[in-house]
Design a protein around this motif. Structure first.
Motif, PDB file in Angstrom:
ATOM      1  N   LYS A  95      16.112  -1.848   1.045  1.00 30.17           N
ATOM      2  CA  LYS A  95      14.950  -1.067   1.428  1.00 30.17           C
ATOM      3  C   LYS A  95      13.669  -2.047   1.064  1.00 30.17           C
ATOM      4  CE  LYS A  95      11.911   2.875   1.953  1.00 30.17           C
ATOM      5  NZ  LYS A  95      11.652   4.115   1.325  1.00 30.17           N
ATOM      6  N   LEU A  96      12.912  -2.820   2.009  1.00 27.94           N
ATOM      7  CA  LEU A  96      12.016  -3.800   1.583  1.00 27.94           C
ATOM      8  C   LEU A  96      10.779  -2.861   1.171  1.00 27.94           C
ATOM      9  CD1 LEU A  96      12.046  -6.481   4.533  1.00 27.94           C
ATOM     10  CD2 LEU A  96      13.242  -6.609   2.312  1.00 27.94           C
ATOM     11  N   ASN A  97      10.146  -3.746   0.481  1.00 28.83           N
ATOM     12  CA  ASN A  97       8.552  -3.118  -0.332  1.00 28.83           C
ATOM     13  C   ASN A  97       7.727  -3.849   0.170  1.00 28.83           C
ATOM     14  OD1 ASN A  97       6.469  -3.326  -2.297  1.00 28.83           O
ATOM     15  ND2 ASN A  97       7.415  -1.542  -3.046  1.00 28.83           N
ATOM     16  N   SER A  98       6.518  -3.470   0.739  1.00 26.15           N
ATOM     17  CA  SER A  98       5.424  -4.103   1.364  1.00 26.15           C
ATOM     18  C   SER A  98       4.006  -3.844   0.518  1.00 26.15           C
ATOM     19  CB  SER A  98       5.192  -3.707   2.666  1.00 26.15           C
ATOM     20  OG  SER A  98       4.682  -2.284   2.811  1.00 26.15           O
ATOM     21  N   ASP A  99       4.098  -3.780  -0.638  1.00 22.02           N
ATOM     22  CA  ASP A  99       3.059  -3.391  -1.616  1.00 22.02           C
ATOM     23  C   ASP A  99       2.386  -4.690  -1.509  1.00 22.02           C
ATOM     24  OD1 ASP A  99       3.765  -0.732  -1.880  1.00 22.02           O
ATOM     25  OD2 ASP A  99       4.548  -0.800  -3.894  1.00 22.02           O
ATOM     26  N   LYS A 100       2.880  -5.893  -1.804  1.00 27.46           N
ATOM     27  CA  LYS A 100       2.065  -6.998  -1.914  1.00 27.46           C
ATOM     28  C   LYS A 100       1.333  -7.352  -0.780  1.00 27.46           C
ATOM     29  CE  LYS A 100       3.018 -11.726  -3.317  1.00 27.46           C
ATOM     30  NZ  LYS A 100       4.342 -12.821  -3.560  1.00 27.46           N
ATOM     31  N   LEU A 101       1.619  -7.150   0.362  1.00 25.25           N
ATOM     32  CA  LEU A 101       0.869  -7.309   1.497  1.00 25.25           C
ATOM     33  C   LEU A 101      -0.167  -6.327   1.654  1.00 25.25           C
ATOM     34  CD1 LEU A 101       0.102  -9.130   4.000  1.00 25.25           C
ATOM     35  CD2 LEU A 101       1.836  -7.655   5.124  1.00 25.25           C
ATOM     36  N   GLN A 102       0.119  -4.988   1.300  1.00 28.34           N
ATOM     37  CA  GLN A 102      -1.027  -3.881   1.259  1.00 28.34           C
ATOM     38  C   GLN A 102      -1.995  -4.296   0.510  1.00 28.34           C
ATOM     39  OE1 GLN A 102       0.481   0.055   2.075  1.00 28.34           O
ATOM     40  NE2 GLN A 102       2.487  -0.559   2.205  1.00 28.34           N
ATOM     41  N   LYS A 103      -1.932  -4.905  -0.754  1.00 29.45           N
ATOM     42  CA  LYS A 103      -2.917  -5.102  -1.637  1.00 29.45           C
ATOM     43  C   LYS A 103      -4.036  -6.267  -1.096  1.00 29.45           C
ATOM     44  CE  LYS A 103      -0.459  -4.221  -5.844  1.00 29.45           C
ATOM     45  NZ  LYS A 103       0.120  -4.933  -7.041  1.00 29.45           N
ATOM     46  N   LEU A 104      -3.613  -6.710   0.106  1.00 29.72           N
ATOM     47  CA  LEU A 104      -4.586  -7.431   0.792  1.00 29.72           C
ATOM     48  C   LEU A 104      -5.512  -6.739   1.814  1.00 29.72           C
ATOM     49  CD1 LEU A 104      -2.510 -10.804   1.461  1.00 29.72           C
ATOM     50  CD2 LEU A 104      -3.979 -10.289  -0.476  1.00 29.72           C
ATOM     51  N   GLY A 105      -5.085  -5.426   2.109  1.00 27.43           N
ATOM     52  CA  GLY A 105      -5.759  -4.636   2.847  1.00 27.43           C
ATOM     53  C   GLY A 105      -5.090  -4.125   4.172  1.00 27.43           C
ATOM     54  N   TRP A 106      -3.729  -4.481   4.250  1.00 28.80           N
ATOM     55  CA  TRP A 106      -2.877  -4.460   5.214  1.00 28.80           C
ATOM     56  C   TRP A 106      -2.314  -3.129   5.157  1.00 28.80           C
ATOM     57  CZ3 TRP A 106       2.382  -3.833   5.789  1.00 28.80           C
ATOM     58  CH2 TRP A 106       3.173  -3.766   7.001  1.00 28.80           C
ATOM     59  N   LYS A 107      -2.104  -2.146   6.070  1.00 31.11           N
ATOM     60  CA  LYS A 107      -1.272  -1.076   5.979  1.00 31.11           C
ATOM     61  C   LYS A 107      -0.448  -0.730   7.269  1.00 31.11           C
ATOM     62  CE  LYS A 107      -1.803   3.713   5.039  1.00 31.11           C
ATOM     63  NZ  LYS A 107      -2.837   4.902   4.664  1.00 31.11           N
ATOM     64  N   PRO A 108       0.755  -0.768   7.131  1.00 30.54           N
ATOM     65  CA  PRO A 108       1.573  -0.279   8.484  1.00 30.54           C
ATOM     66  C   PRO A 108       1.162   1.303   9.154  1.00 30.54           C
ATOM     67  CG  PRO A 108       3.157  -0.042   6.667  1.00 30.54           C
ATOM     68  CD  PRO A 108       1.428  -0.476   6.178  1.00 30.54           C
ATOM     69  N   GLU A 109       1.195   1.234  10.180  1.00 28.72           N
ATOM     70  CA  GLU A 109       0.486   2.516  10.936  1.00 28.72           C
ATOM     71  C   GLU A 109       1.620   3.152  11.587  1.00 28.72           C
ATOM     72  OE1 GLU A 109      -3.265   1.189  12.495  1.00 28.72           O
ATOM     73  OE2 GLU A 109      -4.247   1.622  10.694  1.00 28.72           O
ATOM     74  N   ILE A 110       2.380   2.704  12.460  1.00 31.12           N
ATOM     75  CA  ILE A 110       3.031   3.256  13.697  1.00 31.12           C
ATOM     76  C   ILE A 110       4.860   3.336  13.144  1.00 31.12           C
ATOM     77  CG2 ILE A 110       4.201   2.878  15.800  1.00 31.12           C
ATOM     78  CD1 ILE A 110       1.127   3.314  16.012  1.00 31.12           C
ATOM     79  N   GLY A 111       5.136   4.391  12.871  1.00 34.01           N
ATOM     80  CA  GLY A 111       6.248   4.758  12.681  1.00 34.01           C
ATOM     81  C   GLY A 111       7.616   4.332  13.667  1.00 34.01           C
ATOM     82  N   LEU A 112       8.830   4.669  13.008  1.00 37.40           N
ATOM     83  CA  LEU A 112       9.910   4.457  13.848  1.00 37.40           C
ATOM     84  C   LEU A 112       9.803   5.133  15.378  1.00 37.40           C
ATOM     85  CD1 LEU A 112      12.047   2.308  13.780  1.00 37.40           C
ATOM     86  CD2 LEU A 112      13.564   3.943  12.776  1.00 37.40           C
TER      87      LEU A 112
END
Length: 346
Positions: A312-329
């Motif tokens: 399971k991939l983690n996206s915390d590093k990118l989210q620290k740049l201000g990005w946030k995934p919004e659309i679920g499966l």
């Protein structure tokens, strides 16, 4: 006239709070502009602002199939082979390198071509970035570069690495992505090329291409045609997914705010699931139980599917740049199918 789902996504990307003024009156070079990610990037940049786009494509016929005449007037398309040195007269400020083999069957049938497209192609792009003294370069890598983990009870972050069997022919794709990532670092260290690495989860959504035939497209077509979903594996592999709009915003975030020499996962951790679980979700919730999931598993890997993965991939590093995934499966499927249906009726 009501906008289709893809147009809504493009307008959302254009309104997203990123420093797009950095791109104003600049030139962006994109490889793989008739692939899913390259196409979505080109279409997004067209609505973001006054940006000169130069796009490298292997087949101009595909350009005519997916780009409107109005688009083609604003884009400079170069028909060429990524395996050849790239000759461009114009100044280039930014690069997205998206060109790659993405079809599993081709990875099995043409492993040498798959490897050389990745390695030689990336070398040619980095040489161009060095020559043009680009401000920022994004190399589009893949979650497959992580390989497999035998025991894993935590999310996979960018500093982790799993096992890839180099004696398996299908390993050409993940092994070449690993080498290309290191090539990016080599060019940064030796020549100062400002490159960032995007490790993409499987990405889909509104605006997928008409010839797309990966699993997500097959599931969507099953819903539209009211046909049962047929799996050719047990579906145990754990999938990591991201909606197209979220992915493109992630790539733009890397281009404009990412740290040189760093890799970032672009994934929605909430969209993590197995293939069989996703198939059942599509059959039950998207198709409202009007179709079902069937299994037809061949004795050999005829379709070139990657080995089962458990991560399971983690996206915390990118989210620290201000990005946030919004659309679920579930919403991703609804928006993708809506767009496919809209395109069919136009």
């Amino acid at each position: 006239m009501k906008k289709n789902t893809f147009e809504e996504d493009l307008e959302y990307i254009a309104r997203y709070p990123l420093p797009y003024e950095m791109l104003n009156k600049k030139t962006v070079f994109i490889t793989g502009a008739t692939g899913l990610i390259g196409y979505q990037l080109v279409k997004s940049l067209l609505v973001i602002g006054e940006i000169q786009i130069i796009a490298l494509v292997r087949n101009i016929d595909k350009v005519n199939k997916i780009y409107m005449d109005d688009d083609k007037e604003k884009i400079k398309f170069i028909e060429g082979d990524i395996l050849e040195p790239i000759r461009i007269e114009e100044k280039i400020d930014y690069i997205f390198h998206c060109a790659a083999v993405t079809t599993s069957k081709i990875m099995i049938e043409k492993p040498v071509e798959t490897l050389m497209t990745a390695v030689t192609g990336t070398n040619n792009v980095l040489e161009l970035a060095k020559e043009k003294k680009c401000k920022s370069v994004v190399f589009v890598s893949s979650m497959e570069m992580y390989g497999s983990f035998s025991e894993l009870d935590k999310e996979v972050t960018e500093d982790m690495i799993g096992y890839i069997d180099p004696l398996k022919v299908r390993s050409n794709y993940p092994e070449s992505k690993r080498l290309c990532e290191n090539m990016c670092i080599a060019y940064m260290e030796e020549f100062g090329v400002p490159v960032k690495i995007a490790r993409l989860a499987q990405t889909f959504g509104a605006g997928i291409l008409p010839w797309e035939n990966r699993v997500f497209a097959q599931f969507a077509k099953s819903v539209i045609n009211q046909q049962d979903i047929v799996l050719h594996t047990k579906g145990l592999s754990e999938g990591n997914y991201c909606y197209t709009r979220d992915c493109i915003i992630g790539l733009l975030t890397l281009l404009l705010k990412g740290i040189n020499g760093e890799a970032y996962n672009i994934v929605n951790p909430k969209s993590h699931t197995t293939i069989s679980e996703m198939a059942n979700m599509v059959a039950d919730k998207i198709a409202d139980k009007k179709i079902k999931v069937l299994f037809d598993i061949p004795e050999s890997n005829l379709f070139g599917y990657a080995a089962d993965t458990k991560m399971k991939l983690n996206s915390d590093k990118l989210q620290k740049l201000g990005w946030k995934p919004e659309i679920g499966l579930e919403e991703a499927y609804k928006r993708m199918i809506a767009c496919m249906t809209q395109n069919k009726s136009e």
